[in-house]
Structure formats: structure tokens, C-alpha cells
Scaffold this active site. Sequence first.
Site, short mmCIF file in Angstrom:
data_model
loop_
_atom_site.label_atom_id
_atom_site.label_comp_id
_atom_site.label_asym_id
_atom_site.label_seq_id
_atom_site.Cartn_x
_atom_site.Cartn_y
_atom_site.Cartn_z
N ASP A 231 33.25 24.64 71.32
CA ASP A 231 34.23 25.29 70.74
C ASP A 231 34.33 24.19 69.64
OD1 ASP A 231 34.86 22.84 72.21
OD2 ASP A 231 36.81 23.28 72.78
N HIS B 265 10.99 22.89 53.77
CA HIS B 265 12.01 22.26 54.02
C HIS B 265 12.51 21.23 55.32
CE1 HIS B 265 12.99 26.77 52.53
NE2 HIS B 265 13.15 25.82 51.17
N ASP C 50 14.23 15.92 48.02
CA ASP C 50 14.58 17.35 47.59
C ASP C 50 16.39 16.91 47.75
OD1 ASP C 50 16.21 19.50 46.78
OD2 ASP C 50 14.11 20.32 47.32
N ASP D 28 21.02 20.49 42.81
CA ASP D 28 20.25 20.69 43.37
C ASP D 28 18.43 20.45 42.63
OD1 ASP D 28 17.94 21.24 44.81
OD2 ASP D 28 18.05 23.13 44.47
N HIS E 264 5.94 28.81 46.56
CA HIS E 264 7.43 29.11 46.03
C HIS E 264 7.19 29.15 45.27
CE1 HIS E 264 8.64 25.46 44.27
NE2 HIS E 264 8.04 24.92 45.91
N HIS F 265 15.43 29.27 41.51
CA HIS F 265 16.82 30.69 41.99
C HIS F 265 17.74 30.01 40.79
CE1 HIS F 265 17.94 27.37 44.28
NE2 HIS F 265 16.65 26.17 43.73
N HIS G 211 21.66 28.63 46.29
CA HIS G 211 21.10 29.78 45.54
C HIS G 211 21.78 30.54 45.41
CE1 HIS G 211 16.93 28.28 48.86
NE2 HIS G 211 17.38 27.65 47.43
N GLU H 280 11.12 24.20 40.15
CA GLU H 280 10.82 23.27 41.10
C GLU H 280 9.67 23.53 41.20
OE1 GLU H 280 12.82 23.77 44.21
OE2 GLU H 280 14.42 24.83 43.38
N TYR I 165 1.37 21.15 47.43
CA TYR I 165 1.08 19.90 48.14
C TYR I 165 -0.68 20.64 49.51
CZ TYR I 165 6.25 21.80 47.13
OH TYR I 165 7.21 22.01 46.05
N ARG J 51 7.13 17.80 44.00
CA ARG J 51 8.17 19.02 43.59
C ARG J 51 8.57 17.74 42.36
NH1 ARG J 51 9.16 20.50 47.76
NH2 ARG J 51 11.26 19.88 48.11
N GLU K 159 12.05 18.99 40.35
CA GLU K 159 12.86 19.93 40.52
C GLU K 159 14.69 19.33 39.22
OE1 GLU K 159 14.85 20.96 43.89
OE2 GLU K 159 16.15 23.15 43.06
N1 GLY Z 1 16.69 22.46 48.27
C1 GLY Z 1 16.75 24.13 48.27
C2 GLY Z 1 16.04 24.39 47.94
O1 GLY Z 1 15.44 23.12 46.20
O2 GLY Z 1 15.70 25.54 46.79
MN MN Z 2 16.12 21.22 45.89
MN MN Z 3 15.80 24.69 44.51
#
Ligand code: GLY
Ligand code: MN
Ligand code: MN
Length: 431
Positions: free
Chosen positions: A36, A240, A257, A268, A347, A351, A358, A382, A386, A410, A412
Amino acid sequence: MITAEEYRQRREKFLSVIGKGVAVFASAPHAVMHNDVEYVYRQDSDFYYLTGFNEPKAVAVFAPNHPEHNFILFVQPKNLAEEIWTGYRVGVEAAKDLYGADVVYSIEQLEEKLPEYLVTGDRIYYHFGRDEQFNQLILRHWRQLIQSYPRRGTGPVAIEDSNFVLHPLRQIKSKGEIEMIKRAIDITIKAHTKAQEIAKPGMYEYELQAEIEYTFRAMGGDGFAYPSIVASGPNACILHYTENNRRIEAGDLILIDAGCCYHYYNADITRTFPVDGKFTPQQKDIYQIVLAAQLAAIEQVKPGNRYNQYHEKAVEVIVEGLKELKLLQGDTEEIIQQEKYKPFYMHRTGHWLGLDVHDVGNYKEDNNNWAVFQPGHVITVEPGIYISPYITPAEGQPEIPDHWKGIGVRIEDDVLVTETGNEILTAAMGK
Ligand code: GLY
Ligand code: MN
Ligand code: MN
């Protein structure tokens, strides 16, 4: 802050877009953490965009054809006994002035009042979402209105998803929204900078996570925009990764990240840096390719260009770079067409960013054409490379020597499309 006037303008625009229809938005349901215990309440982004109201158990109706009420709000009534347990409520009376509704009802009157507004539209704009109970309520009213239609000869004859009328508006960010995103970014930059300063071998990833999330909150942010990724060494190859429980070793790269959420608007940012302040030659080579790919991709973010262009540019630079390092071989175009770079870069390059990390908005405008960048769009850039310890090269591609394995990079940034090109909103963060 988003002003009351801006919310009014958003609604005015939305009312004109839905024309003869009537639109209904429900607040987000509570999300359960366990048993709960609930997560901290977070309003539905569509609902919030049009109202600025952040309480649960609320409904907003937009009825441009109703003679008196175009913006109708249903909210929880004041109840001091309940508020002692679950927190302060604005209540019916105060909500009218504070949130600019033409009329405010108690949520308890929803069943009775809703048909009176639904019947004024030629269609209902509604998105069937996470709140199953509310979905059922809409369907029930819809069936009743259809059944009684012959005796009335007017009213809604279709349900259309509100995403298609609201999200194009959400996608173009106003000055006020860009200020909010910048605020989230400022805090995020402080958090990343601090984490880079204190990182040293022997620390655990979660110690850096704690420092970052401390800064988010201490500087007035709502908290993290998404679960923070603090990935050292080979963990950087997990896109992730959120366990954040490894002990950082000398010689590691650390990929962070993490982004702050500030009054519902998000940042982000990803940075990758060597914990000792010095790259190994292999780390440096990979980092330089990702950086070159990112800078080239950012150049492609400008009005008139399509969403695929900056991704394709990043892929091209990555493929060329990996070829030079003999980690890929063959004709660049063929590698790209046959997606033989994908074991390294799996990827897309970014986005939309806004009230959702997102964010809403189409990436394609039809089957064949990618969306066109317009002033007011905010997008992340980004790219990454890898080289997982478990990487399997594509067919016909070279085996990866061990000294490359476990490197993940990465970078970004968050980029605003302007009239003439772009503005890197995260430019103050070094890389
Ligand atoms: N941190 C989520 C992304 O970079 O899309
Ligand atoms: Mn990110
Ligand atoms: Mn991102």
C-alpha cells in the site's frame, strides 16, 4: 515558472485545434511501489501541460462549443480529515481562480456532469491510458451517448486519440518551457561536475549517484528525471544500467547518464570520463570517435533537416572511426546498409525532450518520411560506442582484441532547434 497566462494560451490554442470536438483528460493514477505504499505522485504530462494542476483524482474537460464553460475542472473537494493523511488539496473553490477554469466541480459530480459536456462535441478526444477505471468510465458514457443519439440527433459520433491533437502543440517549446529545461540543465551540470570532481578509484558507483541526486534535490529540483546511470568499466556497455553497485577501479572509464527534473521539465545529460583523469590509448581513441560523431550530428540539428539525418551522420563518423581502428572492415556504405556497426552502436542518436524525458512527438510524418526539425523542438544528441566484453562482431567483421573490450562511451547533450540552426542548451558542461 510557467505562468497562468501561458497555461491560458495553451488552452486557447488547444480549444481552437479541437474545433467542434470535446476533449477529456484524467489525472495520472497513483503508482504503487509495493503493497500500500505509493511512489511520489507525478501528474500525467498531458493533463499538466493544459492545467498546471498536480493533484490526483482530477479530470479536465475542454468543450469549445459549450455556451458557458470551455474549460471544466473536476477536483477532489477539501476534506480536512483526509488531508491530514494524504496532503493538502486546493479544493473546488480555490481551483477556479488558481487554475483559470470556467467552472470547477467536485470529482464526486463527474458521473452526473460529464454527459452535459460530452454531448456538445461531434467527437470525443481521449487517450486510453494507464487508468483502466477511467477508460471504462469513458466507454460507459460513450455507449450511453451513442444509444441515445437517435433521440437527440446530436453529439459525439467518434472517439479520437487526443495524442494527435495535443502532442504537436507540446512538441514546440515556448520561451517559458525552454527556461524550465535550462533550469533543469543548470542543476544537472552542477551535479555532473561535482561527481567528476569527487570520483576516485575505490569509490562505489552509488556514492557518485548519491552525490548527483543530492544536488538535484538540494538545488530545488523535483529529483531525477529517470533512474541515474553511474556505470564504471564494463558496466558502461549496458545501456540502461541502474544497479550502480560496482567498486570503481583505477583505469576505469565512468559513464554517467543522469538528469534532473525541475517542475516537471527534464534534463538528460551523459558524460564519460576516466576516473584517474587520464584516458588509456584505447579509451582515448573510442572517446574521440564518439565526440567527433556527436559534434557532426549536432551540426545536422537545424530547421528543415529531418530526424534521420543527424543519426545517419553519427553512424557514418562512428563507422569511419572504427574502420581506422580496424574494429570494422569493408565498404562504409555496405557496413551501414547491412547494419554491421550495430554490435558497437545499437541505439538511435536521440529523442525529443520536454515534460517527458522521452518526450511526445512523432519521429516520422508518414511511412516514408522522417519528421522535419522545426524551431522550438528540443532533442537529445547522444551517440555512443559500446565494446561489451561479450561483443559478437557482425558476419565477416574482425574479431575484437581483448584490449578493446569493456570500453563504453556515450556523450549526450540537449539541443534546441532555433530559427537559424541550433542552441546547445547543455553547452556549459565540458566534454
Ligand atoms: N537517459 C535516458 C536516455 O538517454 O534516453
Ligand atoms: Mn540520457
Ligand atoms: Mn537521452
